[in-house]
Design a protein around this motif. Structure first.
Motif, PDB file in Angstrom:
ATOM      1  N   TYR A   1      19.885  46.506  22.338  1.00  0.00           N
ATOM      2  CA  TYR A   1      18.912  46.656  23.422  1.00  0.00           C
ATOM      3  C   TYR A   1      19.554  46.356  24.774  1.00  0.00           C
ATOM      4  O   TYR A   1      19.250  47.010  25.780  1.00  0.00           O
ATOM      5  CB  TYR A   1      17.728  45.721  23.176  1.00  0.00           C
ATOM      6  N   SER A   2      20.445  45.380  24.803  1.00  0.00           N
ATOM      7  CA  SER A   2      21.077  44.977  26.065  1.00  0.00           C
ATOM      8  C   SER A   2      21.899  46.086  26.701  1.00  0.00           C
ATOM      9  O   SER A   2      22.118  46.077  27.912  1.00  0.00           O
ATOM     10  CB  SER A   2      21.963  43.747  25.844  1.00  0.00           C
ATOM     11  N   THR A   3      22.376  47.043  25.880  1.00  0.00           N
ATOM     12  CA  THR A   3      23.195  48.102  26.459  1.00  0.00           C
ATOM     13  C   THR A   3      22.395  48.937  27.461  1.00  0.00           C
ATOM     14  O   THR A   3      22.950  49.401  28.459  1.00  0.00           O
ATOM     15  CB  THR A   3      23.773  49.018  25.363  1.00  0.00           C
ATOM     16  N   GLY A   4      21.092  49.121  27.193  1.00  0.00           N
ATOM     17  CA  GLY A   4      20.262  49.840  28.150  1.00  0.00           C
ATOM     18  C   GLY A   4      20.112  49.078  29.452  1.00  0.00           C
ATOM     19  O   GLY A   4      20.127  49.662  30.541  1.00  0.00           O
ATOM     20  N   VAL A   5      19.970  47.757  29.366  1.00  0.00           N
ATOM     21  CA  VAL A   5      19.893  46.912  30.562  1.00  0.00           C
ATOM     22  C   VAL A   5      21.203  46.997  31.339  1.00  0.00           C
ATOM     23  O   VAL A   5      21.219  47.141  32.576  1.00  0.00           O
ATOM     24  CB  VAL A   5      19.591  45.455  30.170  1.00  0.00           C
ATOM     25  N   LEU A   6      22.314  46.924  30.619  1.00  0.00           N
ATOM     26  CA  LEU A   6      23.617  46.962  31.272  1.00  0.00           C
ATOM     27  C   LEU A   6      23.873  48.307  31.951  1.00  0.00           C
ATOM     28  O   LEU A   6      24.440  48.350  33.049  1.00  0.00           O
ATOM     29  CB  LEU A   6      24.720  46.668  30.253  1.00  0.00           C
ATOM     30  N   LEU A   7      23.462  49.398  31.301  1.00  0.00           N
ATOM     31  CA  LEU A   7      23.657  50.711  31.918  1.00  0.00           C
ATOM     32  C   LEU A   7      22.914  50.801  33.245  1.00  0.00           C
ATOM     33  O   LEU A   7      23.472  51.247  34.255  1.00  0.00           O
ATOM     34  CB  LEU A   7      23.175  51.809  30.977  1.00  0.00           C
ATOM     35  N   ALA A   8      21.643  50.372  33.259  1.00  0.00           N
ATOM     36  CA  ALA A   8      20.855  50.427  34.486  1.00  0.00           C
ATOM     37  C   ALA A   8      21.467  49.550  35.575  1.00  0.00           C
ATOM     38  O   ALA A   8      21.547  49.948  36.746  1.00  0.00           O
ATOM     39  CB  ALA A   8      19.417  49.997  34.201  1.00  0.00           C
ATOM     40  N   ASP A   9      21.917  48.354  35.202  1.00  0.00           N
ATOM     41  CA  ASP A   9      22.497  47.454  36.192  1.00  0.00           C
ATOM     42  C   ASP A   9      23.857  47.941  36.679  1.00  0.00           C
ATOM     43  O   ASP A   9      24.214  47.754  37.847  1.00  0.00           O
ATOM     44  CB  ASP A   9      22.626  46.049  35.623  1.00  0.00           C
ATOM     45  N   LEU A  10      24.629  48.566  35.791  1.00  0.00           N
ATOM     46  CA  LEU A  10      25.917  49.107  36.210  1.00  0.00           C
ATOM     47  C   LEU A  10      25.728  50.176  37.276  1.00  0.00           C
ATOM     48  O   LEU A  10      26.426  50.187  38.301  1.00  0.00           O
ATOM     49  CB  LEU A  10      26.660  49.679  35.004  1.00  0.00           C
ATOM     50  N   ALA A  11      24.782  51.085  37.052  1.00  0.00           N
ATOM     51  CA  ALA A  11      24.513  52.126  38.040  1.00  0.00           C
ATOM     52  C   ALA A  11      24.007  51.511  39.341  1.00  0.00           C
ATOM     53  O   ALA A  11      24.430  51.915  40.440  1.00  0.00           O
ATOM     54  CB  ALA A  11      23.498  53.122  37.485  1.00  0.00           C
ATOM     55  N   ALA A  12      23.101  50.527  39.244  1.00  0.00           N
ATOM     56  CA  ALA A  12      22.562  49.894  40.454  1.00  0.00           C
ATOM     57  C   ALA A  12      23.656  49.195  41.238  1.00  0.00           C
ATOM     58  O   ALA A  12      23.706  49.274  42.483  1.00  0.00           O
ATOM     59  CB  ALA A  12      21.460  48.911  40.072  1.00  0.00           C
ATOM     60  N   CYS A  13      24.545  48.497  40.535  1.00  0.00           N
ATOM     61  CA  CYS A  13      25.621  47.768  41.215  1.00  0.00           C
ATOM     62  C   CYS A  13      26.699  48.720  41.734  1.00  0.00           C
ATOM     63  O   CYS A  13      27.386  48.399  42.707  1.00  0.00           O
ATOM     64  CB  CYS A  13      26.222  46.724  40.287  1.00  0.00           C
ATOM     65  N   TYR A  14      26.883  49.870  41.079  1.00  0.00           N
ATOM     66  CA  TYR A  14      27.807  50.873  41.623  1.00  0.00           C
ATOM     67  C   TYR A  14      27.279  51.391  42.958  1.00  0.00           C
ATOM     68  O   TYR A  14      28.042  51.625  43.899  1.00  0.00           O
ATOM     69  CB  TYR A  14      27.974  52.027  40.635  1.00  0.00           C
ATOM     70  N   ASP A  15      25.974  51.533  43.048  1.00  0.00           N
ATOM     71  CA  ASP A  15      25.363  51.964  44.307  1.00  0.00           C
ATOM     72  C   ASP A  15      25.431  50.870  45.357  1.00  0.00           C
ATOM     73  O   ASP A  15      25.754  51.129  46.525  1.00  0.00           O
ATOM     74  CB  ASP A  15      23.908  52.355  44.049  1.00  0.00           C
ATOM     75  N   ASP A  16      25.144  49.619  44.946  1.00  0.00           N
ATOM     76  CA  ASP A  16      25.133  48.496  45.889  1.00  0.00           C
ATOM     77  C   ASP A  16      25.403  47.209  45.115  1.00  0.00           C
ATOM     78  O   ASP A  16      24.493  46.669  44.480  1.00  0.00           O
ATOM     79  CB  ASP A  16      23.779  48.415  46.595  1.00  0.00           C
ATOM     80  N   PRO A  17      26.635  46.681  45.149  1.00  0.00           N
ATOM     81  CA  PRO A  17      26.963  45.464  44.389  1.00  0.00           C
ATOM     82  C   PRO A  17      26.147  44.250  44.802  1.00  0.00           C
ATOM     83  O   PRO A  17      26.047  43.278  44.037  1.00  0.00           O
ATOM     84  CB  PRO A  17      28.453  45.249  44.683  1.00  0.00           C
ATOM     85  N   ASP A  18      25.578  44.274  46.001  1.00  0.00           N
ATOM     86  CA  ASP A  18      24.821  43.118  46.494  1.00  0.00           C
ATOM     87  C   ASP A  18      23.319  43.287  46.313  1.00  0.00           C
ATOM     88  O   ASP A  18      22.537  42.509  46.879  1.00  0.00           O
ATOM     89  CB  ASP A  18      25.137  42.879  47.971  1.00  0.00           C
ATOM     90  N   ARG A  19      22.901  44.296  45.549  1.00  0.00           N
ATOM     91  CA  ARG A  19      21.473  44.497  45.328  1.00  0.00           C
ATOM     92  C   ARG A  19      20.872  43.261  44.662  1.00  0.00           C
ATOM     93  O   ARG A  19      21.440  42.704  43.723  1.00  0.00           O
ATOM     94  CB  ARG A  19      21.236  45.722  44.443  1.00  0.00           C
ATOM     95  N   PRO A  20      19.706  42.785  45.130  1.00  0.00           N
ATOM     96  CA  PRO A  20      19.099  41.569  44.547  1.00  0.00           C
ATOM     97  C   PRO A  20      18.813  41.746  43.065  1.00  0.00           C
ATOM     98  O   PRO A  20      18.483  42.833  42.594  1.00  0.00           O
ATOM     99  CB  PRO A  20      17.804  41.406  45.350  1.00  0.00           C
ATOM    100  N   THR A  21      18.944  40.653  42.342  1.00  0.00           N
ATOM    101  CA  THR A  21      18.657  40.687  40.912  1.00  0.00           C
ATOM    102  C   THR A  21      17.176  40.429  40.675  1.00  0.00           C
ATOM    103  O   THR A  21      16.446  39.996  41.567  1.00  0.00           O
ATOM    104  CB  THR A  21      19.466  39.604  40.178  1.00  0.00           C
ATOM    105  N   GLY A  22      16.730  40.706  39.449  1.00  0.00           N
ATOM    106  CA  GLY A  22      15.344  40.446  39.079  1.00  0.00           C
ATOM    107  C   GLY A  22      15.135  38.984  38.734  1.00  0.00           C
ATOM    108  O   GLY A  22      16.006  38.130  38.979  1.00  0.00           O
ATOM    109  N   ASP A  23      13.995  38.680  38.154  1.00  0.00           N
ATOM    110  CA  ASP A  23      13.656  37.295  37.844  1.00  0.00           C
ATOM    111  C   ASP A  23      13.619  37.032  36.341  1.00  0.00           C
ATOM    112  O   ASP A  23      12.892  36.161  35.865  1.00  0.00           O
ATOM    113  CB  ASP A  23      12.315  36.914  38.474  1.00  0.00           C
ATOM    114  N   SER A  24      14.403  37.803  35.571  1.00  0.00           N
ATOM    115  CA  SER A  24      14.455  37.575  34.132  1.00  0.00           C
ATOM    116  C   SER A  24      15.103  36.230  33.824  1.00  0.00           C
ATOM    117  O   SER A  24      15.885  35.691  34.612  1.00  0.00           O
ATOM    118  CB  SER A  24      15.251  38.691  33.446  1.00  0.00           C
ATOM    119  N   TRP A  25      14.791  35.714  32.643  1.00  0.00           N
ATOM    120  CA  TRP A  25      15.421  34.480  32.204  1.00  0.00           C
ATOM    121  C   TRP A  25      16.915  34.697  31.984  1.00  0.00           C
ATOM    122  O   TRP A  25      17.352  35.780  31.577  1.00  0.00           O
ATOM    123  CB  TRP A  25      14.830  34.026  30.883  1.00  0.00           C
TER     124      TRP A  25
END
Length: 440
Positions: A150-174
């Motif tokens: 399941y984590s691979t889907g989270v990582l894919l989304a975050d990889l794309a987001a960070c490729y666009d902007d490495p300083d994009r704010p993170t969410g509030d997940s545990w």
């Protein structure tokens, strides 16, 4: 109900989770357990900037402490050691001048996934293969102790987001360490007793599938077979699931149980399955080993309709969902189904229907299934994915099925899914007609 733990530090030591301790123990005491890589594998199309990609991976590791977590100790004393952010191990290999870059990529991918990730040193490494100016493949190879499918889907989304902007704010997940503390509190006392009682009652008298008795590892190594679904099948699966208020997973599980009945004649089958175990919304975007393996015991009445079997499978899945905190390895003594093998000898999974592509800055990241990794279970069937190019994949690590039997098993499953979803009033016995099957 377990109390909500307070947020912990971004680095330092934390107790290992229940799942981590179990996996650590299994990998040390079962020599046949197989590879422990759980990689993020994606095809990258477009004018990717490799320096930006490296920065994006570093940003993902800053977001998710699991990607910089090592371990020490053992058993109940197993400890997560969460390190401060550091650059991700990153290698680029240029295959663009090879005669057949894709064939060479497949060979090198097998080698990469076979090379252990030494989780006591560092849990992650990244390799990028350049196939052409606008074609690359990324393997973020992770130890299973720090991630799950399941984590691979989270990582894919975050990889794309960070490729666009490495300083994009993170969410509030545990953080994963916070989840581990909550899990320890939850699996105590009354809740642990309740779930143990459920599984003891649910599995009493159950039988594991009798799919032949293996003599050893499969000659020539693990095998992978695939079969695609006709275009109209999975829309019918979704329509049938919606009609009775269940999920496509349940319909696909009912078809798998029908196929097991076709091959074994059994009318009571128990198969293992990995459940995401993310009922709390706070962990939906957490990267870590959260998934648990549960057992799905489904009575199969050959005289009933496929629709009736789907309803039975629905009750099975709902019960497992409510009690998924307790993994197979923590079942009460004597609760596992009867049979010559282990409870996880036959595994059925459906990959989560998450977003599998992301496009930023004219670059598309597309999640791939690492079939080169095989499975660490003797027999595993996975349906991947529901949304794009759906297909059934059968992994075999031992010799209980010949190639012909495996091909018939997979084709039979695809047929049963289609016929059952399009005509759910058909009897299970008709769908499981053994005249085209092989006894195993």
């Amino acid at each position: 109900m377990a109390p909500i733990p307070a947020p912990g530090p971004d680095h330092g030591e934390a107790p290992a989770s229940v799942s981590q301790r179990l996996l650590w123990m299994i990998q040390h005491y079962r020599a046949d357990f197989g590879a422990l890589s759980c990689p993020l594998l994606c095809r990258i199309r477009g004018p990717v900037e490799l320096d930006r990609l490296r920065d994006a991976l570093d940003a993902v590791a800053r977001r998710h402490a699991s990607l910089r977590t090592t371990f020490r100790g053992r058993g109940a004393r197993l400890t997560q050691v969460i390190h401060p952010p550091r650059p991700m191990p990153f290698e680029v290999r240029d295959l663009s001048t090879a005669v057949d870059p894709d064939r060479l990529l497949s060979q090198e991918m097998v080698e990469e996934l076979a090379r252990p990730v030494l989780v006591d040193e560092w849990p992650a490494r990244a390799t990028v293969w350049r196939l052409a100016a606008d074609q690359h493949t990324l393997c973020l190879n992770l130890h299973h102790l720090v991630t799950d499918a399941y984590s691979t889907g989270v990582l894919l989304a975050d990889l794309a987001a960070c490729y666009d902007d490495p300083d994009r704010p993170t969410g509030d997940s545990w953080s994963y360490a916070r989840f581990a503390r909550w899990q320890h509190d939850r699996l105590r006392g009354a809740e642990l007793d309740r779930q143990r009682a459920y599984w003891r009652d649910q599995l009493a008298g159950g039988q594991s599938p009798r799919l032949g008795q293996p003599k050893g590892a499969r000659p020539g190594g693990p095998a992978v077979a695939e079969a695609g679904f006709p275009p109209d099948v999975l829309p019918a699966v979704r329509e049938l699931a919606a009609r009775i208020g269940t999920t496509p997973f349940v319909v696909l599980l009912a078809a798998f149980c029908t196929n097991l009945h076709r091959h074994t004649g059994q009318t009571d089958v128990s198969v293992a399955s990995m459940f995401a175990n993310r009922s709390r919304p706070e962990v939906r975007e957490t990267v870590g080993l959260i998934a648990n393996m549960v057992l799905l015991r489904t009575p199969v009445d050959p005289t009933a309709s496929f629709l009736d079997l789907v309803r039975v499978a629905h009750r099975t899945a709902v019960g497992a969902l409510v009690n998924q905190d307790l993994p197979v390895q923590m079942l009460p003594a004597g609760a596992a189904p009867a049979g010559p093998g282990r409870p996880d000898d036959v595994v059925f999974n459906v990959m989560a229907d998450l977003a599998r592509t992301a496009t930023v800055r004219d670059v598309t990241f597309e999640l791939q299934l690492p079939v080169q990794l095989g499975s660490r279970f003797p027999l595993e069937q996975t349906v991947v994915p529901i949304g794009v190019e759906p297909r059934a994949v059968l992994f075999r690590a031992d010799d209980r099925m010949s190639d012909d039997v495996a091909a018939d098993f997979l084709q039979g499953y695809v047929r049963i899914v289609g016929e059952g979803a399009n005509d759910p009033a058909r009897r299970v016995a008709d769908l499981a007609c053994r005249s085209t099957g092989h006894a195993v």
